[in-house]
Design a protein around this motif. Structure first.
Motif, mmCIF file in Angstrom:
data_model
loop_
_atom_site.group_PDB
_atom_site.id
_atom_site.type_symbol
_atom_site.label_atom_id
_atom_site.label_comp_id
_atom_site.label_asym_id
_atom_site.label_seq_id
_atom_site.Cartn_x
_atom_site.Cartn_y
_atom_site.Cartn_z
ATOM 1 N N GLU A 140 73.431 6.844 25.840
ATOM 2 C CA GLU A 140 73.857 6.876 27.232
ATOM 3 C C GLU A 140 73.187 5.808 28.085
ATOM 4 O O GLU A 140 73.804 5.273 29.001
ATOM 5 C CB GLU A 140 73.603 8.258 27.840
ATOM 6 C CG GLU A 140 74.590 9.309 27.418
ATOM 7 C CD GLU A 140 74.386 10.617 28.162
ATOM 8 O OE1 GLU A 140 73.492 10.707 29.033
ATOM 9 O OE2 GLU A 140 75.134 11.558 27.868
ATOM 10 N N THR A 141 71.927 5.502 27.792
ATOM 11 C CA THR A 141 71.221 4.480 28.576
ATOM 12 C C THR A 141 71.932 3.144 28.451
ATOM 13 O O THR A 141 72.182 2.448 29.446
ATOM 14 C CB THR A 141 69.763 4.348 28.105
ATOM 15 O OG1 THR A 141 69.116 5.620 28.271
ATOM 16 C CG2 THR A 141 69.022 3.286 28.896
ATOM 17 N N ARG A 142 72.288 2.769 27.249
ATOM 18 C CA ARG A 142 73.008 1.509 27.024
ATOM 19 C C ARG A 142 74.391 1.556 27.656
ATOM 20 O O ARG A 142 74.828 0.594 28.299
ATOM 21 C CB ARG A 142 73.116 1.235 25.523
ATOM 22 C CG ARG A 142 73.773 -0.088 25.201
ATOM 23 C CD ARG A 142 73.671 -0.376 23.690
ATOM 24 N NE ARG A 142 74.237 -1.663 23.395
ATOM 25 C CZ ARG A 142 75.545 -1.890 23.260
ATOM 26 N NH1 ARG A 142 76.404 -0.899 23.370
ATOM 27 N NH2 ARG A 142 75.985 -3.105 22.997
ATOM 28 N N GLU A 143 75.080 2.677 27.516
ATOM 29 C CA GLU A 143 76.407 2.841 28.105
ATOM 30 C C GLU A 143 76.339 2.713 29.626
ATOM 31 O O GLU A 143 77.191 2.076 30.246
ATOM 32 C CB GLU A 143 76.992 4.207 27.705
ATOM 33 C CG GLU A 143 78.423 4.407 28.128
ATOM 34 C CD GLU A 143 79.409 3.460 27.455
ATOM 35 O OE1 GLU A 143 80.463 3.220 28.055
ATOM 36 O OE2 GLU A 143 79.142 2.955 26.348
ATOM 37 N N HIS A 144 75.328 3.295 30.226
ATOM 38 C CA HIS A 144 75.176 3.205 31.684
ATOM 39 C C HIS A 144 74.891 1.769 32.125
ATOM 40 O O HIS A 144 75.370 1.344 33.185
ATOM 41 C CB HIS A 144 74.078 4.145 32.166
ATOM 42 C CG HIS A 144 74.434 5.583 31.981
ATOM 43 N ND1 HIS A 144 73.500 6.591 32.013
ATOM 44 C CD2 HIS A 144 75.619 6.208 31.748
ATOM 45 C CE1 HIS A 144 74.089 7.753 31.821
ATOM 46 N NE2 HIS A 144 75.376 7.537 31.648
ATOM 47 N N ARG A 145 74.131 1.037 31.335
ATOM 48 C CA ARG A 145 73.896 -0.377 31.654
ATOM 49 C C ARG A 145 75.211 -1.150 31.631
ATOM 50 O O ARG A 145 75.482 -1.960 32.516
ATOM 51 C CB ARG A 145 72.907 -0.991 30.667
ATOM 52 C CG ARG A 145 71.487 -0.616 30.964
ATOM 53 C CD ARG A 145 70.491 -1.506 30.241
ATOM 54 N NE ARG A 145 69.177 -1.112 30.676
ATOM 55 C CZ ARG A 145 68.297 -0.445 29.937
ATOM 56 N NH1 ARG A 145 68.583 -0.144 28.680
ATOM 57 N NH2 ARG A 145 67.123 -0.102 30.427
ATOM 58 N N LEU A 146 76.014 -0.907 30.618
ATOM 59 C CA LEU A 146 77.310 -1.582 30.531
ATOM 60 C C LEU A 146 78.211 -1.187 31.705
ATOM 61 O O LEU A 146 78.915 -2.033 32.264
ATOM 62 C CB LEU A 146 78.001 -1.257 29.205
ATOM 63 C CG LEU A 146 77.371 -1.897 27.969
ATOM 64 C CD1 LEU A 146 77.919 -1.255 26.697
ATOM 65 C CD2 LEU A 146 77.603 -3.397 27.970
ATOM 66 N N GLN A 147 78.180 0.080 32.101
ATOM 67 C CA GLN A 147 78.974 0.538 33.235
ATOM 68 C C GLN A 147 78.522 -0.121 34.534
ATOM 69 O O GLN A 147 79.321 -0.299 35.448
ATOM 70 C CB GLN A 147 78.891 2.063 33.370
ATOM 71 C CG GLN A 147 79.632 2.798 32.286
ATOM 72 C CD GLN A 147 79.358 4.293 32.299
ATOM 73 O OE1 GLN A 147 78.409 4.780 32.930
ATOM 74 N NE2 GLN A 147 80.174 5.043 31.569
ATOM 75 N N GLY A 148 77.262 -0.484 34.629
ATOM 76 C CA GLY A 148 76.762 -1.190 35.807
ATOM 77 C C GLY A 148 77.038 -2.678 35.747
ATOM 78 O O GLY A 148 77.361 -3.301 36.764
ATOM 79 N N LEU A 149 76.921 -3.263 34.562
ATOM 80 C CA LEU A 149 77.109 -4.711 34.424
ATOM 81 C C LEU A 149 78.550 -5.143 34.640
ATOM 82 O O LEU A 149 78.808 -6.206 35.211
ATOM 83 C CB LEU A 149 76.624 -5.175 33.043
ATOM 84 C CG LEU A 149 75.115 -5.184 32.845
ATOM 85 C CD1 LEU A 149 74.769 -5.402 31.380
ATOM 86 C CD2 LEU A 149 74.467 -6.242 33.721
ATOM 87 N N GLY A 150 79.510 -4.351 34.197
ATOM 88 C CA GLY A 150 80.917 -4.710 34.349
ATOM 89 C C GLY A 150 81.290 -4.960 35.805
ATOM 90 O O GLY A 150 81.776 -6.044 36.155
ATOM 91 N N PRO A 151 81.057 -3.996 36.696
ATOM 92 C CA PRO A 151 81.375 -4.229 38.107
ATOM 93 C C PRO A 151 80.530 -5.341 38.745
ATOM 94 O O PRO A 151 81.022 -6.061 39.614
ATOM 95 C CB PRO A 151 81.077 -2.882 38.773
ATOM 96 C CG PRO A 151 81.207 -1.888 37.671
ATOM 97 C CD PRO A 151 80.728 -2.594 36.431
#
Length: 168
Positions: A58-69
């Motif tokens: 989840e930590t990595r997934e959350h980083r990706l969710q932040g980086l995209g926008p």
């Protein structure tokens, strides 16, 4: 040129805010989920470049969710900065683009920078999109182009805003 870049970056930020608001309104009205495409693109681009987004689960997934926008915001501000520089260059030559042309060019540039990488990295193929998918992409980008151009046009050389400011 520097003032055109700065004005453009600020106009691009305003346009990006309008694009995001339009997208969120569309999600609320149609009850659709947010797109995973921005984070999928970041993940694939990083992998292809030999980089790894840190973290696990989840930590990595959350980083990706932040980086995209964040990358989307950078594109919006960057396209605005380029539009501001172009508008300033035209103004120095005594030229102006019609509002519809300026807004459409900005919208098309931002849309191309958003959609072409999706195709190139195999995330999505616009040729397979439904009419609703296209509307969900075109409308926010048109709003972005209109707000960005209006912000530039309202603060550029010879605009009523800058003319009034000189008389104060």
């Amino acid at each position: 040129m520097a003032s055109g870049l700065v004005r453009g970056a600020l106009a691009g930020a305003a346009g990006t805010t309008a694009l995001n608001a339009t997208t969120y309104l569309d999600m609320a009205v149609r009850g659709r989920a947010p797109s995973d495409a921005p984070q999928d693109l970041i993940e694939k681009a990083a992998r292809d470049a030999g980089l790894r987004v840190p973290g696990e689960g989840e930590t990595r997934e959350h980083r990706l969710q932040g980086l995209g926008p964040l990358v989307g915001m950078a594109v919006g501000v960057g396209v605005g900065a380029l539009a501001g520089a172009a508008q300033a260059a035209l103004a120095r030559r005594g030229r102006r683009l019609p509002v519809v042309v300026g807004a459409a060019l900005i919208a098309a540039g931002a849309m191309a920078l958003a959609d072409v990488p999706l195709k190139l990295f195999g995330i999505s193929d616009p040729r397979t999109w439904s009419a609703g998918d296209w509307a969900g992409d075109i409308v926010p980008h048109l709003v972005y182009g209109a707000v960005t151009w209006a912000s530039l046009d309202g603060t550029g050389p010879g605009s009523s805003v800058t003319t009034r400011a000189r008389w104060r």
